[in-house]
Design an enzyme around this catalytic site. Structure first.
Site, PDB file in Angstrom:
ATOM      1  N   ARG A 182       0.802  -8.596   4.086  1.00  0.00           N
ATOM      2  CA  ARG A 182       0.042  -7.603   3.325  1.00  0.00           C
ATOM      3  C   ARG A 182      -0.488  -8.218   2.035  1.00  0.00           C
ATOM      4  O   ARG A 182      -1.637  -7.978   1.650  1.00  0.00           O
ATOM      5  CB  ARG A 182       0.915  -6.382   3.015  1.00  0.00           C
ATOM      6  CG  ARG A 182       1.358  -5.614   4.246  1.00  0.00           C
ATOM      7  CD  ARG A 182       2.234  -4.428   3.878  1.00  0.00           C
ATOM      8  NE  ARG A 182       1.493  -3.393   3.173  1.00  0.00           N
ATOM      9  CZ  ARG A 182       2.069  -2.384   2.526  1.00  0.00           C
ATOM     10  NH1 ARG A 182       3.388  -2.291   2.469  1.00  0.00           N
ATOM     11  NH2 ARG A 182       1.331  -1.479   1.906  1.00  0.00           N
ATOM     12  N   CYS A 240       4.092  -2.697  -5.668  1.00  0.00           N
ATOM     13  CA  CYS A 240       4.255  -2.806  -4.208  1.00  0.00           C
ATOM     14  C   CYS A 240       3.163  -1.960  -3.572  1.00  0.00           C
ATOM     15  O   CYS A 240       2.019  -2.003  -4.013  1.00  0.00           O
ATOM     16  CB  CYS A 240       5.659  -2.374  -3.783  1.00  0.00           C
ATOM     17  SG  CYS A 240       6.094  -0.689  -4.295  1.00  0.00           S
TER      18      CYS A 240
END
Length: 293
Positions: A182, A240
């Site tokens: 990611r 995050c």
């Protein structure tokens, strides 16, 4: 008085045997992305005396229009004070927080309590799984709640907005706590846009835990952070996907002795991409190597 950030199952069990006047309050913060089974899991079995805290309701605000604020925005201070007092939190009583074992939801509760001035709080290392592994007692069903007297105080750990996060990336250290694929922008199975904030370094939250869900030893954690250039000589912030696993990295920084009050961009990537004008970086960048312990 500040407490050590982690508590082991046997240490917690000993405190619970010390009597109602000195036993800690237990908060069960079980949560998983895409699931609302936390409360049902709590009813089926939890630490004796534990009370359930809902991450979506008690530890998050309402998402804004267009994704502003991210998927799990910072709770409003007044709401957080009321919700946690209703969960039994007292100003002068130790709070021990746990989740199912990955530590992320518990770490978010830990970070928020300290942000709002509650310092005598610890995370059960390894969570419910570690408690069960020691064959310690479990109870089921609802617990009656006696409202606590928790009030907001002067805390630690800044909640950043997007501009402040970009400044940390440029002049301090901004950690991206997501999985490497990611971060690199290869794919994103959660958010609609892949990549990372320009200048951020990657320290995957999952790589800070051992196979049993407990935290790595402090020296091993320090090596993980050092691999990504996080040495404590510059201000550190973490983000995050939506401000949950970032709190686990902030907790690990505290356990490692690098920074006990790391800032968190609570809106995180899900807030960053809500503005199409914000820059996005892809590629390897700098990532802590999970094999090096």
């Amino acid at each position: 008085m500040a407490s050590p950030p982690l508590i082991s199952p046997l240490e917690l069990a000993a405190l619970l045997r010390s009597g109602p006047g000195s036993a800690p309050l237990l908060l069960d913060v079980r949560w998983a992305l895409g699931s609302d089974s936390g409360f049902d899991d709590y009813l089926q079995g939890h630490l004796p005396g534990a009370l359930f805290v809902d991450l979506q309701r008690d530890l998050s605000g309402a998402p804004g229009d267009g994704g502003r604020g991210g998927r799990h925005p910072m709770p409003h201070p007044d709401d957080f004070e009321l919700d946690l007092a209703e969960c039994g939190v007292d100003n002068g009583r130790l709070v021990a927080v746990y989740d199912q074992g990955h530590g992320m939801a518990a770490a978010r509760c830990w970070w928020l309590l300290r942000h709002f001035g509650k310092f005598d709080v610890a995370v059960l290392d390894g969570g419910l799984a570690a408690w069960r592994a020691h064959r310690l007692p479990i109870e089921a069903g609802l617990r009656s709640i006696e409202e606590g007297d928790f009030t907001l105080g002067r805390g630690v750990g800044r909640n950043l907005d997007a501009n402040a996060a970009a400044l940390y990336a440029a002049e301090g250290v901004l950690i991206d706590a997501r999985a490497p694929h990611r971060y690199r922008g290869e794919a994103d199975d959660v958010d609609p846009v892949a990549g990372h904030i320009p200048g951020a370094v990657n320290v995957p939250a999952a790589g800070l835990l051992a196979a049993d869900g407990t935290f790595l030893a402090p020296d091993a954690l320090r090596r993980r952070f050092t691999d990504a250039g996080v040495t404590g000589d510059r201000p550190v912030a973490v983000y995050c996907g939506s401000g949950v696993s970032a709190c686990l990295v902030a907790l690990a920084l505290c356990v490692a002795g690098i920074d006990d009050s790391a800032a968190v961009y609570m809106g995180s990537w899900s807030d960053w991409i809500s503005d199409p004008g914000r820059p996005i970086e892809t590629g390897a960048g700098r990532t802590a190597q999970p094999g090096r312990v």
